[in-house]
Design a protein around this motif. Sequence first.
Motif, PDB file in Angstrom:
ATOM      1  N   ALA A 168      76.587  38.612  22.567  1.00 22.18           N
ATOM      2  CA  ALA A 168      77.413  38.028  23.620  1.00 22.18           C
ATOM      3  C   ALA A 168      77.189  36.521  23.699  1.00 22.18           C
ATOM      4  O   ALA A 168      76.127  36.014  23.308  1.00 22.18           O
ATOM      5  CB  ALA A 168      77.087  38.675  24.958  1.00 22.18           C
ATOM      6  N   VAL A 211      76.997  44.631  21.574  1.00 19.51           N
ATOM      7  CA  VAL A 211      75.601  44.605  22.019  1.00 19.51           C
ATOM      8  C   VAL A 211      75.331  43.260  22.672  1.00 19.51           C
ATOM      9  O   VAL A 211      75.957  42.248  22.340  1.00 19.51           O
ATOM     10  CB  VAL A 211      74.608  44.853  20.859  1.00 19.51           C
ATOM     11  CG1 VAL A 211      74.676  46.296  20.371  1.00 19.51           C
ATOM     12  CG2 VAL A 211      74.842  43.899  19.719  1.00 19.51           C
ATOM     13  N   GLU A 212      74.400  43.252  23.586  1.00 15.91           N
ATOM     14  CA  GLU A 212      74.101  42.056  24.381  1.00 15.91           C
ATOM     15  C   GLU A 212      73.703  40.857  23.520  1.00 15.91           C
ATOM     16  O   GLU A 212      74.072  39.728  23.822  1.00 15.91           O
ATOM     17  CB  GLU A 212      72.990  42.379  25.392  1.00 15.91           C
ATOM     18  CG  GLU A 212      72.720  41.271  26.378  1.00 15.91           C
ATOM     19  CD  GLU A 212      73.919  40.911  27.255  1.00 15.91           C
ATOM     20  OE1 GLU A 212      74.065  39.719  27.580  1.00 15.91           O
ATOM     21  OE2 GLU A 212      74.696  41.801  27.610  1.00 15.91           O
ATOM     22  N   CYS A 213      72.978  41.092  22.439  1.00 18.67           N
ATOM     23  CA  CYS A 213      72.477  39.960  21.648  1.00 18.67           C
ATOM     24  C   CYS A 213      73.597  39.186  20.945  1.00 18.67           C
ATOM     25  O   CYS A 213      73.385  38.061  20.500  1.00 18.67           O
ATOM     26  CB  CYS A 213      71.432  40.421  20.645  1.00 18.67           C
ATOM     27  SG  CYS A 213      72.029  41.592  19.410  1.00 18.67           S
ATOM     28  N   SER A 265      82.783  39.231  27.949  1.00 19.83           N
ATOM     29  CA  SER A 265      82.402  39.422  26.547  1.00 19.83           C
ATOM     30  C   SER A 265      82.815  40.805  26.049  1.00 19.83           C
ATOM     31  O   SER A 265      82.711  41.796  26.769  1.00 19.83           O
ATOM     32  CB  SER A 265      80.894  39.280  26.384  1.00 19.83           C
ATOM     33  OG  SER A 265      80.517  39.578  25.058  1.00 19.83           O
ATOM     34  N   CYS A 294      66.803  36.999  20.785  1.00 21.01           N
ATOM     35  CA  CYS A 294      66.129  38.299  20.653  1.00 21.01           C
ATOM     36  C   CYS A 294      64.911  38.129  19.755  1.00 21.01           C
ATOM     37  O   CYS A 294      65.009  37.555  18.670  1.00 21.01           O
ATOM     38  CB  CYS A 294      67.100  39.318  20.064  1.00 21.01           C
ATOM     39  SG  CYS A 294      66.349  40.926  19.740  1.00 21.01           S
ATOM     40  N   ALA A 300      73.814  34.673  25.029  1.00 23.38           N
ATOM     41  CA  ALA A 300      72.770  35.698  24.995  1.00 23.38           C
ATOM     42  C   ALA A 300      71.413  35.025  24.792  1.00 23.38           C
ATOM     43  O   ALA A 300      71.298  34.011  24.101  1.00 23.38           O
ATOM     44  CB  ALA A 300      73.030  36.687  23.863  1.00 23.38           C
TER      45      ALA A 300
END
Length: 144
Positions: free
Chosen positions: A93, A89-91, A85, A99, A96
């Motif tokens: 990806a 930011v992870e959210c 990815s 959140c 994910a």
Amino acid sequence: MTISTKGRYALRIMMDLGAHIGETVKLKDIAARQEISEKYMEQIIAVLNKAGYVRSTRGAQGGYQLVKQPQEYTVGMILRLTEGSLAPVECLADNALPCERSGKCATVEIYKRIYEAVNGVIDNTTVQDLLDIESDKASDYYVI
């Protein structure tokens, strides 16, 4: 987002093979031209080979070549293959986890714009485009 040496070297390998389209190129020759460790290149070329981006030929005249033309590979294809990815930011990806702040998070909007801009560049730039840029830079460098 930082692109690792694996991603950067994969692009350089693909460019080198693209510059020698139609030829079978030995790994040691690419390693010498690109100043990359042959051992590290073996790992990267294995990923490119498994993905079907390059093909290998065994034997004394063996080596590697692109499966398709350089204009058929985007930078995005190669970087996602080697880096995974590219979300900032992870959210954002793939896969994910949801959140808990997503409904009220203002900063995610700027991260989405960054991600869209990056994807817009890498998905619209091909290995051939990189070869053209390299050629232009070389000709600019040698102008007297």
